[in-house]
Design an enzyme around this catalytic site. Sequence first.
Site, PDB file in Angstrom:
ATOM      1  N   GLY A 179      10.962  23.821 -22.875  1.00 13.95           N
ATOM      2  CA  GLY A 179       9.580  23.531 -22.532  1.00 13.95           C
ATOM      3  C   GLY A 179       9.409  22.251 -21.741  1.00 13.95           C
ATOM      4  O   GLY A 179       8.573  22.175 -20.837  1.00 13.95           O
ATOM      5  N   ASN A 220       0.159  20.908 -30.511  1.00 16.19           N
ATOM      6  CA  ASN A 220       1.308  20.923 -31.415  1.00 16.19           C
ATOM      7  C   ASN A 220       1.128  20.056 -32.651  1.00 16.19           C
ATOM      8  O   ASN A 220       1.834  20.248 -33.642  1.00 16.19           O
ATOM      9  CB  ASN A 220       2.564  20.470 -30.664  1.00 16.19           C
ATOM     10  CG  ASN A 220       2.370  19.130 -29.974  1.00 16.19           C
ATOM     11  OD1 ASN A 220       1.445  18.968 -29.178  1.00 16.19           O
ATOM     12  ND2 ASN A 220       3.223  18.176 -30.258  1.00 16.19           N
ATOM     13  N   GLY A 230      11.861  28.876 -25.994  1.00 12.47           N
ATOM     14  CA  GLY A 230      12.419  29.915 -26.849  1.00 12.47           C
ATOM     15  C   GLY A 230      12.588  29.517 -28.293  1.00 12.47           C
ATOM     16  O   GLY A 230      12.406  30.340 -29.201  1.00 12.47           O
ATOM     17  N   CYS A 275       9.211  15.224 -30.819  1.00  9.67           N
ATOM     18  CA  CYS A 275       9.678  14.482 -29.648  1.00  9.67           C
ATOM     19  C   CYS A 275       9.299  13.010 -29.714  1.00  9.67           C
ATOM     20  O   CYS A 275       9.825  12.192 -28.969  1.00  9.67           O
ATOM     21  CB  CYS A 275       9.119  15.111 -28.372  1.00  9.67           C
ATOM     22  SG  CYS A 275       9.674  16.810 -28.117  1.00  9.67           S
ATOM     23  N   GLN A 300       3.336  26.248 -28.269  1.00  9.12           N
ATOM     24  CA  GLN A 300       2.971  26.453 -29.664  1.00  9.12           C
ATOM     25  C   GLN A 300       2.216  27.762 -29.898  1.00  9.12           C
ATOM     26  O   GLN A 300       2.062  28.199 -31.039  1.00  9.12           O
ATOM     27  CB  GLN A 300       2.115  25.282 -30.161  1.00  9.12           C
ATOM     28  CG  GLN A 300       2.846  23.965 -30.222  1.00  9.12           C
ATOM     29  CD  GLN A 300       3.938  23.938 -31.276  1.00  9.12           C
ATOM     30  OE1 GLN A 300       3.846  24.610 -32.299  1.00  9.12           O
ATOM     31  NE2 GLN A 300       4.979  23.143 -31.044  1.00  9.12           N
TER      32      GLN A 300
END
Length: 451
Positions: A69, A186, A235, A397, A214
């Site tokens: 992503g 998210n 994925g 992240c 998401q």
Amino acid sequence: MIYLDHAATTAPRREVLEAMWPWLTGGFGNASSHHERGQRAARALEDARERIAAVLGARPGEIIFTSGGTEADNLALKGIALARRERQPSRRRVLVSAIEHDAVLESARALARHDGFETLELPVDPSGALSPDTFRAALVSDDDAARTLPDRAAPSRGIASHAPPGSGGASDPTTVAVASVMLANNEVGTVLDIRALAEIAAEHGVPLHTDAVQAAGILPLNVEDLGVAALTLAGHKIGTPQGIGLLWVERGTPLRPLMSGGGHERGRRSGTSNVAGAVGMAVALELAEQERVAYAARSTALRDRLISGILNSVPDAILTGPDPRPERLGHVRAHSDRVEPAATDPLSPSAGMPTSGRNGITRLPTNASLCFPGVNGETVLVDLENAGVLVSSGSACAAGSSEPSHVLTALGIPAELATTSVRYSLGRDTTEKEIDAAVRATAGVVRRLSA
């Protein structure tokens, strides 16, 4: 161990791994090679592209496989912005919502720092919704709205502007190169009304990109219905191993490649093709779409059980993002103890045209995000793990950052309160028993830390 961090990543599905296995073993050929093994790999790659396109209601040639992503978001923002400005030099502005994933926000800021673009980060309401009126005003570049903020880290309800040195505001409605608004957040699970925003963007000839990472497997992803020009998927959120993603770009949308090399992916993304990953993503996306309606319904019941359980057992807990439970419709739980009717809240039936949500869904069925005043969110995470429950404090992240979540501060939540946030995210195998155990563990941990 109870795993409630599926928004960060979820386990690969057996069906996906079985589909990938032949291309990791006997069929490992390079899809760019001209010999028979390479050509078999190439056919598998194109078959995966066609199957994914069928799920998205797109053309196969519009699918670009990426490493995930983050790369897809970078390619969308930078690739479209740079290509549009090459054709029309006046297109030098980039619009993003203030609650975007860092892959989008940092891509937009990089365009401002290194390529002379002006980036506007658009404010959202306390539920995380981006108003169509706010979006429209930014597209036509209202000089009164586009004020430069000296410090983005400071909470603000205005539009944050990141511009290159010496640049002034713009009043030309044709100066926006690209806009990006996520389909679902998210951290707090807000579902945005992308269709409404896409229609406004189209009126001004601006391609709208949406990060749908998401939303996959939960919300419909037909690109024609969404009305966007580009869409990102990853994925590993739907059952593939990490390392495969895609960017869908509508035919005719200019896109400058960011990687130089052998001209793979029709010249848009160089690099040896991840054939096994592409095959796995096709299977994962097909399964996710087949199961989507039942999965969303089941997860909604579990999510509401979790939210109600925590709010009832931890009196000071505060739900962040929209409160989707039937008894709470028409209300937004703010960052205080007050619960006020929200006349303009998209959850309110009397609010008219909603500013948030797709098909009546305003919050992801898999997401519950809460703040626990007076306790440190990271400490809650550690103690919950010791109690056998794995959760997170927000985006994986941004793990380890000492700064409060930019998503929560964009919702108007004070920085001190934002540091107490905990996110619970459900998956395909989450059970009612696990939800109840997580509620009990959370209540016990917060009670102990508050003593």
